[in-house]
Design a protein around this motif. Structure first.
Motif, PDB file in Angstrom:
ATOM      1  N   PHE A  17       0.809  -1.183   0.171  1.00 15.60           N
ATOM      2  CA  PHE A  17      -0.006   0.093  -0.086  1.00 15.60           C
ATOM      3  C   PHE A  17       1.034   1.233   0.092  1.00 15.60           C
ATOM      4  CE2 PHE A  17      -2.721  -3.141   2.285  1.00 15.60           C
ATOM      5  CZ  PHE A  17      -3.869  -3.244   1.480  1.00 15.60           C
ATOM      6  N   GLY A  18       1.097   1.765  -1.095  1.00 12.58           N
ATOM      7  CA  GLY A  18       2.076   3.094  -1.244  1.00 12.58           C
ATOM      8  C   GLY A  18       3.527   2.452  -0.918  1.00 12.58           C
ATOM      9  N   ARG A  19       3.923   2.914   0.353  1.00  2.72           N
ATOM     10  CA  ARG A  19       5.504   2.378   0.545  1.00  2.72           C
ATOM     11  C   ARG A  19       5.414   1.326   1.594  1.00  2.72           C
ATOM     12  NH1 ARG A  19       9.037   7.762   1.461  1.00  2.72           N
ATOM     13  NH2 ARG A  19       9.410   8.161  -0.807  1.00  2.72           N
ATOM     14  N   VAL A  20       4.029   1.092   2.172  1.00  2.45           N
ATOM     15  CA  VAL A  20       3.958   0.152   3.292  1.00  2.45           C
ATOM     16  C   VAL A  20       3.982  -1.269   2.364  1.00  2.45           C
ATOM     17  CG1 VAL A  20       2.807  -0.715   5.017  1.00  2.45           C
ATOM     18  CG2 VAL A  20       2.749   1.494   4.625  1.00  2.45           C
ATOM     19  N   ARG A  21       4.975  -2.099   2.818  1.00  3.83           N
ATOM     20  CA  ARG A  21       4.754  -3.762   2.400  1.00  3.83           C
ATOM     21  C   ARG A  21       3.842  -4.268   3.011  1.00  3.83           C
ATOM     22  NH1 ARG A  21       9.636  -5.348  -0.433  1.00  3.83           N
ATOM     23  NH2 ARG A  21       8.613  -7.052  -0.786  1.00  3.83           N
ATOM     24  N   ALA A  22       2.750  -4.720   2.418  1.00  2.00           N
ATOM     25  CA  ALA A  22       1.781  -5.358   3.196  1.00  2.00           C
ATOM     26  C   ALA A  22       2.164  -6.841   3.113  1.00  2.00           C
ATOM     27  CB  ALA A  22       0.311  -5.088   2.708  1.00  2.00           C
ATOM     28  N   LEU A  23       2.369  -7.231   2.111  1.00  2.00           N
ATOM     29  CA  LEU A  23       2.734  -8.765   2.039  1.00  2.00           C
ATOM     30  C   LEU A  23       3.979  -9.055   1.119  1.00  2.00           C
ATOM     31  CD1 LEU A  23      -0.618 -10.120   0.537  1.00  2.00           C
ATOM     32  CD2 LEU A  23       0.209 -10.385   2.850  1.00  2.00           C
ATOM     33  N   LEU A  49      -4.002 -10.824   3.219  1.00  2.00           N
ATOM     34  CA  LEU A  49      -3.660 -11.903   2.667  1.00  2.00           C
ATOM     35  C   LEU A  49      -4.895 -12.935   2.088  1.00  2.00           C
ATOM     36  CD1 LEU A  49      -1.698 -14.323   1.675  1.00  2.00           C
ATOM     37  CD2 LEU A  49      -1.934 -15.200   3.780  1.00  2.00           C
ATOM     38  N   LEU A  50      -6.048 -12.823   3.230  1.00  2.00           N
ATOM     39  CA  LEU A  50      -7.350 -13.473   3.158  1.00  2.00           C
ATOM     40  C   LEU A  50      -8.104 -12.678   1.922  1.00  2.00           C
ATOM     41  CD1 LEU A  50      -8.654 -15.577   4.960  1.00  2.00           C
ATOM     42  CD2 LEU A  50      -9.784 -13.749   5.777  1.00  2.00           C
ATOM     43  N   ARG A  51      -8.070 -11.599   1.792  1.00  2.00           N
ATOM     44  CA  ARG A  51      -8.668 -10.688   0.769  1.00  2.00           C
ATOM     45  C   ARG A  51      -8.220 -10.847  -0.579  1.00  2.00           C
ATOM     46  NH1 ARG A  51     -11.693  -6.309   2.898  1.00  2.00           N
ATOM     47  NH2 ARG A  51     -10.845  -4.887   1.341  1.00  2.00           N
ATOM     48  N   CYS A  52      -6.752 -11.112  -0.733  1.00  2.00           N
ATOM     49  CA  CYS A  52      -6.288 -11.423  -1.942  1.00  2.00           C
ATOM     50  C   CYS A  52      -6.841 -12.818  -2.478  1.00  2.00           C
ATOM     51  CB  CYS A  52      -4.659 -11.611  -1.859  1.00  2.00           C
ATOM     52  SG  CYS A  52      -3.965 -10.111  -1.703  1.00  2.00           S
ATOM     53  N   ILE A  53      -7.215 -13.603  -1.509  1.00  2.00           N
ATOM     54  CA  ILE A  53      -7.860 -14.975  -2.077  1.00  2.00           C
ATOM     55  C   ILE A  53      -9.045 -14.788  -2.756  1.00  2.00           C
ATOM     56  CG2 ILE A  53      -8.461 -17.266  -1.281  1.00  2.00           C
ATOM     57  CD1 ILE A  53      -6.891 -16.776   1.096  1.00  2.00           C
ATOM     58  N   ASN A  54      -9.982 -13.906  -2.588  1.00  2.59           N
ATOM     59  CA  ASN A  54     -11.166 -13.664  -3.619  1.00  2.59           C
ATOM     60  C   ASN A  54     -10.903 -12.140  -4.343  1.00  2.59           C
ATOM     61  OD1 ASN A  54     -11.678 -11.905  -1.493  1.00  2.59           O
ATOM     62  ND2 ASN A  54     -13.953 -12.557  -1.154  1.00  2.59           N
ATOM     63  N   ARG A  55      -9.753 -11.902  -4.414  1.00  4.25           N
ATOM     64  CA  ARG A  55      -9.314 -10.788  -5.046  1.00  4.25           C
ATOM     65  C   ARG A  55     -10.124  -9.271  -4.824  1.00  4.25           C
ATOM     66  NH1 ARG A  55      -8.237 -11.284 -11.460  1.00  4.25           N
ATOM     67  NH2 ARG A  55      -9.663  -9.202 -11.332  1.00  4.25           N
ATOM     68  N   LEU A  56     -10.613  -9.122  -3.522  1.00  5.91           N
ATOM     69  CA  LEU A  56     -11.068  -7.855  -2.847  1.00  5.91           C
ATOM     70  C   LEU A  56      -9.916  -6.869  -2.896  1.00  5.91           C
ATOM     71  CD1 LEU A  56     -13.850  -8.616  -0.210  1.00  5.91           C
ATOM     72  CD2 LEU A  56     -14.047  -7.858  -2.470  1.00  5.91           C
ATOM     73  N   GLU A  57      -8.828  -7.486  -2.725  1.00  8.30           N
ATOM     74  CA  GLU A  57      -7.536  -6.984  -2.697  1.00  8.30           C
ATOM     75  C   GLU A  57      -6.488  -7.533  -3.944  1.00  8.30           C
ATOM     76  OE1 GLU A  57      -6.985  -3.923  -1.162  1.00  8.30           O
ATOM     77  OE2 GLU A  57      -7.632  -4.810   0.792  1.00  8.30           O
ATOM     78  N   SER A  58      -6.237  -6.460  -4.610  1.00 11.52           N
ATOM     79  CA  SER A  58      -5.372  -6.904  -5.820  1.00 11.52           C
ATOM     80  C   SER A  58      -3.504  -7.083  -5.216  1.00 11.52           C
ATOM     81  CB  SER A  58      -5.153  -6.177  -6.855  1.00 11.52           C
ATOM     82  OG  SER A  58      -4.699  -4.698  -6.444  1.00 11.52           O
ATOM     83  N   TYR A  59      -2.805  -8.055  -5.926  1.00 20.27           N
ATOM     84  CA  TYR A  59      -1.675  -8.028  -5.466  1.00 20.27           C
ATOM     85  C   TYR A  59      -0.654  -7.922  -6.769  1.00 20.27           C
ATOM     86  CZ  TYR A  59      -3.052 -12.423  -7.230  1.00 20.27           C
ATOM     87  OH  TYR A  59      -3.509 -13.797  -8.059  1.00 20.27           O
ATOM     88  N   GLU A  60       0.440  -7.583  -6.516  1.00 18.32           N
ATOM     89  CA  GLU A  60       1.315  -6.960  -7.594  1.00 18.32           C
ATOM     90  C   GLU A  60       2.395  -8.160  -8.026  1.00 18.32           C
ATOM     91  OE1 GLU A  60       2.940  -4.270  -4.727  1.00 18.32           O
ATOM     92  OE2 GLU A  60       0.824  -3.348  -4.932  1.00 18.32           O
ATOM     93  N   GLN A  61       2.489  -9.194  -7.173  1.00 18.55           N
ATOM     94  CA  GLN A  61       3.415 -10.094  -7.506  1.00 18.55           C
ATOM     95  C   GLN A  61       3.022 -11.644  -7.066  1.00 18.55           C
ATOM     96  OE1 GLN A  61       7.472  -9.145  -6.140  1.00 18.55           O
ATOM     97  NE2 GLN A  61       7.389  -7.146  -7.293  1.00 18.55           N
ATOM     98  N   GLY A  62       3.426 -12.372  -7.733  1.00 19.11           N
ATOM     99  CA  GLY A  62       2.844 -13.805  -7.215  1.00 19.11           C
ATOM    100  C   GLY A  62       1.738 -14.403  -7.872  1.00 19.11           C
ATOM    101  N   ASP A  63       1.418 -15.233  -7.515  1.00 20.55           N
ATOM    102  CA  ASP A  63      -0.046 -16.052  -8.219  1.00 20.55           C
ATOM    103  C   ASP A  63      -0.766 -16.821  -7.037  1.00 20.55           C
ATOM    104  OD1 ASP A  63       0.623 -16.045 -11.139  1.00 20.55           O
ATOM    105  OD2 ASP A  63       2.532 -16.957 -10.123  1.00 20.55           O
TER     106      ASP A  63
END
Lengths: 246, 307
Positions: A17-23, A49-63
């Motif tokens: 999130f901006g400069r903060v590394r969330a994951l 992490l949980l919200r990435c699983i149903n993509r309520l949150e997007s992620y930049e790297q990984g699968d």
């Protein structure tokens, strides 16, 4: 252990999130019928992490793969994935303009396109299951926090999800209401639902979890069984965390 | 229910006899309405008995349906325009966002009177010229299909439709100004709807999406019903403003009540009578409207009602 395919596969996921590394480079496999509890101090990235699983949150790297579907693939219809992944929120997020049963029926009708009578039957079954059939026609603002969260669980279950995600489901509840929600979750775990649970309820982790994941500052530091977690925590930060909450 | 037991009288049996809360409510909260009704009755009686007022009423009353027609049609159009523009204003698409913002700022910035004049004397002739082509004596050369369609719509005899072109004087002033009202109020109402949509917490959208709904399904079934409910008082306000602003249509000779009043009063030199009847009509229309809005509001807020 029997060789199985994981239903959720998280590989090297990073997000900021901006400069903060969330994951940072988080990997985690969750197998069918497994209950995985994710713990960690606030801001550790466990909800993200949980919200990435149903993509309520997007992620930049990984699968991430959910039930064999690659989430970051262009052709993936995220709505189809979400319909199979139930989610329960800290703040319940019930629809206040609808009654309890209408809350449970809405997505069945709109997303699953089930006929009205079937929606209603399933909704009543689910409300029965979470122990509040008598509140079916009550607007959600008139329900206690524990009842609201149980309606939220029924709403997610009515979609017949393959996986349930719980994002701190008891953190917004008064102490005396926590148990009624945890009981519903324990029953669900017993029935063999695949669950990923972010929580501070160590009692639940001990009773229901197959594995416990400890996260801090966006990193997965520990992945172990609940008995190992409490009897011999290996990581220094985990020891510190447990000493504060137990 | 336990709350049915009256604390002072100690039983349910005497509850129906106790009209004091009702009376207190009536005096404290409804006195304005009682006063309004009494004044109304006084004026109604005068209009029914006084020969001059009877004549005034008969002259002006014809315009009520026109006033209501402008209000309702323009309001419905404005709601549609407002919702679409509100989506434009929260859109992440830069073109859609900027186009809708330009529209809102432009129409909010110009006085309604000016917009009415522009639509009546610039936009309508311009559009008509564009449709009929520059040579507007015989056959339409611009957009013949649209030309014929509009001619049929406004009631040009069927045998003339093919051979004549649309002329701007064929367009009723009522329809020239309808779009001025709809677009101006659409701009205002888009801000109301935008605020309404933004007032719904992020959690609602997330919950709806987490159940597999698309963005538009979530909007249609979860966000908009709550948003519209929240902005109902503001919408009712706009409706009342619009109703009153229809008096501006009188400047382009639309025969609504304000226009008829001016005509009547200056012809007979009866300003007090004309303005009394005019005020009487506006006041009653707005009061009825406000009460309707209040009723709708309590109905839509079913979950906040005591059960």
């Amino acid at each position: 252990m029997v060789e199985r395919e994981p239903i959720i596969r998280i590989q090297n996921v990073s997000k900021s999130f901006g400069r903060v590394r969330a994951l940072r480079n988080v990997s985690l496999d969750i197998y069918p019928r497994e209950v995985v509890v994710i713990i960690g101090p606030s801001g550790s990235g466990k909800s993200t992490l949980l919200r990435c699983i149903n993509r309520l949150e997007s992620y930049e790297q990984g699968d991430i793969w959910v039930d064999g579907i690659h989430l970051s693939h262009k052709a993936t219809d995220i709505n189809k994935v979400r319909a199979e992944v139930g989610m329960v929120f800290q703040q319940f997020n019930l629809f206040p303009n609808l009654t309890a049963i209408e809350n449970v029926m809405l997505a069945q009708r709109v997303v699953r396109k089930r006929p009205y009578a079937e929606c209603e039957r399933i909704a009543r079954e689910q409300l029965e299951k979470v122990g509040i059939p008598e509140k079916a026609d009550v607007y959600t603002a008139k329900l206690s926090g524990g009842q609201q969260q149980r309606v939220a669980i029924a709403r997610a279950l009515a979609m017949n999800p393959k996986i349930m995600l719980f994002d701190e489901p008891t953190s917004a509840l008064d102490p005396e209401m926590i148990k009624e929600v945890l009981d519903v979750m324990l029953n669900l775990a017993k029935e063999g639902m695949t669950m990923a649970v972010v929580t501070h309820e160590m009692g639940f982790a001990r009773a229901a979890a197959d594995r416990v994941v400890f996260m801090d500052k966006g990193e997965k530091l520990e992945e172990t069984t609940p008995s190992d977690l409490f009897t011999n925590p290996s990581h220094e930060r985990l020891k510190l965390f447990l000493s504060k909450i137990l | 229910m336990a709350s049915d037991v009256h604390p002072q009288t100690g039983g349910e049996t005497r509850r129906w006899l106790d009209i004091r809360p009702l009376a207190r409510n009536l005096v404290q909260r409804q006195s304005w309405f009682i006063a309004f009704i009494l004044l109304d009755l006084l004026i109604i009686r005068a209009i029914q008995t006084d020969p001059i007022l009877i004549e005034t009423w008969d002259y002006i009353q014809i315009g009520i349906s026109v006033t209501i027609q402008i209000t309702i049609v323009a309001f419905l159009l404005a709601i549609v325009i407002g919702i679409i523009t509100a989506f434009g204003r929260i859109s992440k698409n830069i073109i859609i966002y900027n186009v809708s913002t330009l529209y809102v700022e432009l129409f909010r910035g110009l006085p309604l009177l000016v917009i009415i004049l522009i639509f009546a004397f610039v936009v309508t002739p311009g559009v008509v010229d564009w449709i009929s082509g520059s040579d507007s004596t015989g056959q339409a050369t611009g957009l013949p299909f649209l030309d014929d369609f509009i001619q049929r719509l406004i009631g040009i005899p069927e045998e003339d439709v093919a051979t004549t072109a649309l002329r701007s004087r064929d367009i009723d002033p009522l329809w020239r100004i309808m779009f001025a009202f709809a677009l101006t109020y659409g701009a205002f109402m888009s801000e109301v709807f935008r605020a309404g949509i933004e007032s719904i917490g992020r959690g609602q959208m997330e919950a709806a999406r987490s159940l597999g709904m698309t963005y538009f399904q979530a909007m249609r079934y979860v966000i908009l019903p709550q948003a519209i409910r929240n902005v109902l008082p503001a919408l009712a306000n706009n409706f009342v403003f619009l109703l009153k602003d229809t008096s501006l249509a009188s400047v382009v000779a639309v025969s609504e009540i304000s226009y008829l009043t001016r005509q009547y009063s200056s012809n007979r030199f009866r300003y007090p009578e004309g303005l009394l009847v005019l005020s009487f009509i506006y006041a009653n229309l707005t009061i009825i409207l406000s009460m309707g809005a209040y009723y709708l509001e309590t109905r839509l807020h079913a979950d906040r009602r005591e059960s």
